[in-house]
Design a protein around this motif. Structure first.
Motif, PDB file in Angstrom:
ATOM      1  N   GLN A 137      58.182  45.645  30.064  1.00  0.00           N
ATOM      2  CA  GLN A 137      57.037  46.012  30.907  1.00  0.00           C
ATOM      3  C   GLN A 137      56.918  47.529  30.969  1.00  0.00           C
ATOM      4  O   GLN A 137      57.911  48.236  30.997  1.00  0.00           O
ATOM      5  CB  GLN A 137      57.228  45.493  32.340  1.00  0.00           C
ATOM      6  N   THR A 138      55.687  48.008  31.054  1.00  0.00           N
ATOM      7  CA  THR A 138      55.476  49.422  31.351  1.00  0.00           C
ATOM      8  C   THR A 138      55.315  49.570  32.868  1.00  0.00           C
ATOM      9  O   THR A 138      55.198  48.571  33.589  1.00  0.00           O
ATOM     10  CB  THR A 138      54.194  49.966  30.669  1.00  0.00           C
ATOM     11  N   ALA A 139      55.266  50.785  33.324  1.00  0.00           N
ATOM     12  CA  ALA A 139      55.047  51.036  34.753  1.00  0.00           C
ATOM     13  C   ALA A 139      53.707  50.462  35.203  1.00  0.00           C
ATOM     14  O   ALA A 139      53.586  49.941  36.311  1.00  0.00           O
ATOM     15  CB  ALA A 139      55.108  52.534  35.031  1.00  0.00           C
ATOM     16  N   LEU A 140      52.716  50.517  34.324  1.00  0.00           N
ATOM     17  CA  LEU A 140      51.403  49.975  34.667  1.00  0.00           C
ATOM     18  C   LEU A 140      51.459  48.448  34.795  1.00  0.00           C
ATOM     19  O   LEU A 140      50.888  47.884  35.723  1.00  0.00           O
ATOM     20  CB  LEU A 140      50.356  50.395  33.633  1.00  0.00           C
ATOM     21  N   HIS A 141      52.162  47.784  33.885  1.00  0.00           N
ATOM     22  CA  HIS A 141      52.338  46.328  34.005  1.00  0.00           C
ATOM     23  C   HIS A 141      52.984  45.985  35.349  1.00  0.00           C
ATOM     24  O   HIS A 141      52.521  45.093  36.059  1.00  0.00           O
ATOM     25  CB  HIS A 141      53.238  45.781  32.882  1.00  0.00           C
ATOM     26  N   GLN A 142      54.050  46.710  35.680  1.00  0.00           N
ATOM     27  CA  GLN A 142      54.785  46.452  36.924  1.00  0.00           C
ATOM     28  C   GLN A 142      53.892  46.672  38.146  1.00  0.00           C
ATOM     29  O   GLN A 142      53.893  45.868  39.077  1.00  0.00           O
ATOM     30  CB  GLN A 142      56.018  47.358  37.003  1.00  0.00           C
ATOM     31  N   SER A 143      53.124  47.740  38.140  1.00  0.00           N
ATOM     32  CA  SER A 143      52.246  48.037  39.276  1.00  0.00           C
ATOM     33  C   SER A 143      51.152  46.988  39.425  1.00  0.00           C
ATOM     34  O   SER A 143      50.761  46.654  40.543  1.00  0.00           O
ATOM     35  CB  SER A 143      51.639  49.427  39.116  1.00  0.00           C
ATOM     36  N   CYS A 144      50.677  46.456  38.308  1.00  0.00           N
ATOM     37  CA  CYS A 144      49.675  45.381  38.359  1.00  0.00           C
ATOM     38  C   CYS A 144      50.287  44.106  38.924  1.00  0.00           C
ATOM     39  O   CYS A 144      49.653  43.407  39.717  1.00  0.00           O
ATOM     40  CB  CYS A 144      49.101  45.126  36.971  1.00  0.00           C
TER      41      CYS A 144
END
Length: 107
Positions: free
Chosen positions: A45-52
């Motif tokens: 996961q990227t940080a953006l995936h995690q934040s979503c």
């Protein structure tokens, strides 16, 4: 990335995990070029995936502002828009739809 770059990356990932918008903003503003906002964690996961997944619109907006790729797929083949929609985060889904319209297509 050198040892200090790894330190910055760790601080970046910790701020994302903790949902700490203020700390993330400070890291991204002060360490521009020393933090890879599109790096994948050990779970793909990227940080953006995690934040979503977490439903954190403030983090999503901040990450996109600093260059997070809204089209990157995670290890399961899902991009941030898929994750936001599946997770029921309508505000993030709408934001990402708009953000994707303003990004030129990849060639």
């Amino acid at each position: 990335m050198n040892a200090s770059g790894n330190k910055y990356q760790k601080g970046f990932l910790d701020a994302v995990r903790n949902g700490d918008t203020a700390e993330l903003k400070k890291i991204l503003e002060c360490r521009e070029g020393k933090v890879n906002v599109n790096s994948f964690d050990t779970e793909g996961q990227t940080a953006l995936h995690q934040s979503c997944m977490n439903g954190n619109l403030k983090l999503v907006k901040l990450l996109v502002k600093f260059g997070a790729d809204t089209r990157l797929a995670n290890s399961d083949g899902w991009n941030p828009l898929h994750i936001a929609a599946f997770s029921g985060h309508q505000d993030i889904t709408l934001y990402l739809l708009h953000a994707n319209r303003t990004i030129p297509p990849k060639r």
